[in-house]
Design an enzyme around this catalytic site. Structure first.
Site, short mmCIF file in Angstrom:
data_model
loop_
_atom_site.label_atom_id
_atom_site.label_comp_id
_atom_site.label_asym_id
_atom_site.label_seq_id
_atom_site.Cartn_x
_atom_site.Cartn_y
_atom_site.Cartn_z
N ASN A 149 12.10 -46.78 -5.83
CA ASN A 149 11.28 -47.99 -5.92
C ASN A 149 10.06 -47.83 -6.83
OD1 ASN A 149 10.43 -46.19 -3.91
ND2 ASN A 149 9.41 -47.79 -2.73
N GLY A 205 23.49 -36.90 -6.63
CA GLY A 205 23.57 -37.65 -5.40
C GLY A 205 23.21 -36.83 -4.18
N GLY A 225 11.34 -41.39 1.27
CA GLY A 225 12.50 -42.26 1.35
C GLY A 225 12.60 -42.90 2.72
N SER A 226 13.78 -43.27 3.10
CA SER A 226 13.98 -44.01 4.34
C SER A 226 13.80 -43.11 5.56
CB SER A 226 15.38 -44.63 4.37
OG SER A 226 16.37 -43.63 4.56
N GLU A 247 7.67 -38.52 3.97
CA GLU A 247 6.98 -39.81 3.83
C GLU A 247 8.06 -40.88 3.90
OE1 GLU A 247 3.84 -40.26 3.88
OE2 GLU A 247 3.32 -38.13 3.83
N LEU A 248 8.06 -41.66 4.97
CA LEU A 248 9.23 -42.47 5.31
C LEU A 248 8.92 -43.96 5.28
CD1 LEU A 248 10.47 -40.10 8.15
CD2 LEU A 248 11.02 -40.03 5.71
N GLY A 249 9.67 -44.74 6.05
CA GLY A 249 9.59 -46.19 5.96
C GLY A 249 8.39 -46.78 6.68
N CYS A 281 7.46 -48.95 0.54
CA CYS A 281 7.33 -48.56 1.94
C CYS A 281 6.12 -49.21 2.59
CB CYS A 281 7.25 -47.04 2.07
SG CYS A 281 5.85 -46.28 1.21
N GLU A 375 12.51 -52.71 8.86
CA GLU A 375 12.03 -52.63 7.48
C GLU A 375 13.05 -53.33 6.59
OE1 GLU A 375 10.24 -49.29 4.45
OE2 GLU A 375 12.03 -48.77 5.58
N PHE A 377 12.76 -54.14 3.05
CA PHE A 377 12.81 -53.66 1.67
C PHE A 377 13.29 -54.75 0.72
CE2 PHE A 377 12.62 -49.73 -0.96
CZ PHE A 377 11.51 -49.17 -0.33
#
Length: 480
Positions: A149, A205, A225-226, A247-249, A281, A375, A377
């Site tokens: 993002n 990936g 990320g999530s 560091e998440l949602g 986020c 969340e 997004f």
């Protein structure tokens, strides 16, 4: 600088062990570049090279590490187009957002230069006649996994301080944004004089990401990320006893207090919910408004949503671009439809043309509906009314997330007292929820993150181990 012998990135091809992969612009579906794709064997090579290069880098005078960061900041400040020309098509960034992100990356590099000069320890008291020191030493190789993002800043806020403190870095950006989230950054740092072997960018990936987390020679993982992905990383890294920073949602609340200016509040709310299509986020995911003002607020917010131009971000007239891909768009739209079916009123948006989702305002949103509890997004603003501030604070704290909260008021000092009752990594009084500065701590509570915060002084704890060193003038004598 990379696992490949050729130039890091020249706008065309970079070979990798897993072949090549196209870079697609979500706004048009066009292939805008082809880059190398890494595999697990490439990861092993990268970690080995990083481990070998790190010791000499850490042994350099801090001024040399700081000089690289300063020069990289100057390069990007002089030529922000080197980054923004990829952020716009690759990440679907509006041009204003892309320019802002380039500025954030520049400030992160400048802050990293200052970080390299920070005192790295403390003189401690001791009950013995000796010098006692607690000092920060680099962990060695830092693994960074970054999202799509804000790909550049969410990579660089780990990469720059980790390097400045004497570490090497292996970076796996999101495969959808490997150029703006990795390759361009590596190219700029190489031009600034970063020695070979210290930064490796692995476009790949989930398989390579999992291998990076599990690698025995990578003692520290920094993931943004999530929450779902963060839980998997934490589960995998726990038995390995690694330093893990997640560091998440977020499902961030904007609380309009009874004395707030509704026009100003609606402006802040629109920015917080719709910036970069809501794909942040810190996006404002819940708008709480006094019941006697909620109709007015929702109407003003809907008017702002209707007026925002959405389209191909290469056209500067479009403030918002596309959702990153079809899967995410379908998830956003399903949440909106399910919430309307649960009783919410659709005041604006709720439609899309391809990946371009209109800014959406939902009123009378049930507290247990998907749009209020999850969340999203996406560019969706759920609005609810409350009877008392106490009730509103309970609603805010009822979320499993605790990343960022906004309090809008005519009495900021009273709001500061409310901040003591809110569980959140950040509380912004008279601003919206999306905010970040290189010199400020950043991190969430509850399901929004664990394991450390970013920010100038916090980075010492994030990317270093603490070593206790004692020095005595003579060998200590013992009874046996």
């Amino acid at each position: 600088m990379s696992i490949w012998d050729e130039k890091i990135f020249d706008g065309a091809f970079v070979p990798g062990g897993a072949g090549t992969m196209p870079v697609t612009a979500p706004a048009t579906g066009e292939t805008i570049a082809t880059i190398g794709q890494a595999d697990v064997a490439d990861l092993d090579k990268a970690v080995a090279a990083a481990k070998q290069a790190q010791r000499a880098w850490a042994a350099l005078p801090y001024t040399e590490r700081a000089a690289v960061m300063t020069k990289a900041a100057a390069i990007l400040e002089a030529e922000p187009d080197r980054l923004t020309r990829w952020l716009v098509p690759e990440a679907g960034s509006g041009q204003g957002k892309a320019g802002f992100e380039a500025m954030l990356v520049t400030s992160e590099l400048s802050a990293a230069a200052a970080l390299a000069a920070q005192p790295y320890g403390q003189m401690l008291r001791s009950m013995k006649p000796r010098v006692s020191i607690g000092r920060h030493v680099p962990v060695g190789v830092v693994g960074v996994i970054s999202p799509f993002n804000f790909p550049a800043i969410l990579s660089m806020r780990s990469v720059a301080p980790a390097l400045a403190l004497g570490n090497a870095v292996v970076l796996k950006p999101d495969p959808r944004t490997s150029i703006s989230g990795g390759l361009v950054l590596a190219e700029i740092l190489a031009e600034a004089g970063l020695p070979e072997g210290l930064l490796h960018v692995l476009p790949a990936g989930a398989e390579v990401g999992a291998a990076l987390v599990a690698h025995p020679d990578v003692p520290c993982i920094s993931f943004t990320g999530s929450t779902a992905a963060g839980r998997k990383i934490g589960e995998a890294a726990g038995p390995l006893l690694k330093k893990v920073h997640l560091e998440l949602g977020g499902n961030n609340a904007l609380l309009v207090l009874p004395d707030a200016d509704i026009d100003a509040a609606a402006s802040a709310g629109a920015w917080g919910s719709f910036l970069h299509q809501g794909q942040i986020c810190m996006t404002t995911g819940r708008h709480l408004v006094p019941k006697d003002k909620v109709e007015e607020y929702a109407a003003k917010l809907a008017a702002k949503a209707e007026a925002i131009p959405v389209g191909d971000p290469t056209d500067p007239a479009n403030a918002l671009g596309p959702i990153i891909d079809q899967r995410q768009l379908e998830n956003v739209h399903a949440i909106v439809e399910d919430t309307v079916a649960a009783g919410a009123k659709l005041l604006a948006g709720g439609t899309h043309d391809g990946l371009f989702y209109r800014p959406t305002v939902l009123a009378d949103v049930p507290l247990d509906s998907p749009a209020f509890s999850q969340e999203i997004f996406g560019p969706v603003a759920p609005v609810v009314g409350y009877d008392s501030v106490e009730e509103a604070i309970e609603i805010i704290n009822s979320s499993e997330y605790g990343l960022s909260v906004s309090l809008l008021t005519a009495n900021p000092f009273k709001a500061f007292e409310f901040a003591d009752r809110i569980t959140s990594g950040a509380v912004h009084i008279n601003d919206q929820t999306v905010d970040d500065e290189a010199v400020a701590p950043f991190g969430g509570a509850k399901a929004s993150g664990v394991g450390g915060h970013f920010g100038t002084s916090a980075n010492l704890d994030t990317f270093c181990d603490i070593q206790w060193v004692t020095i005595q003038s003579e060998i200590e004598r013992y009874p046996f």
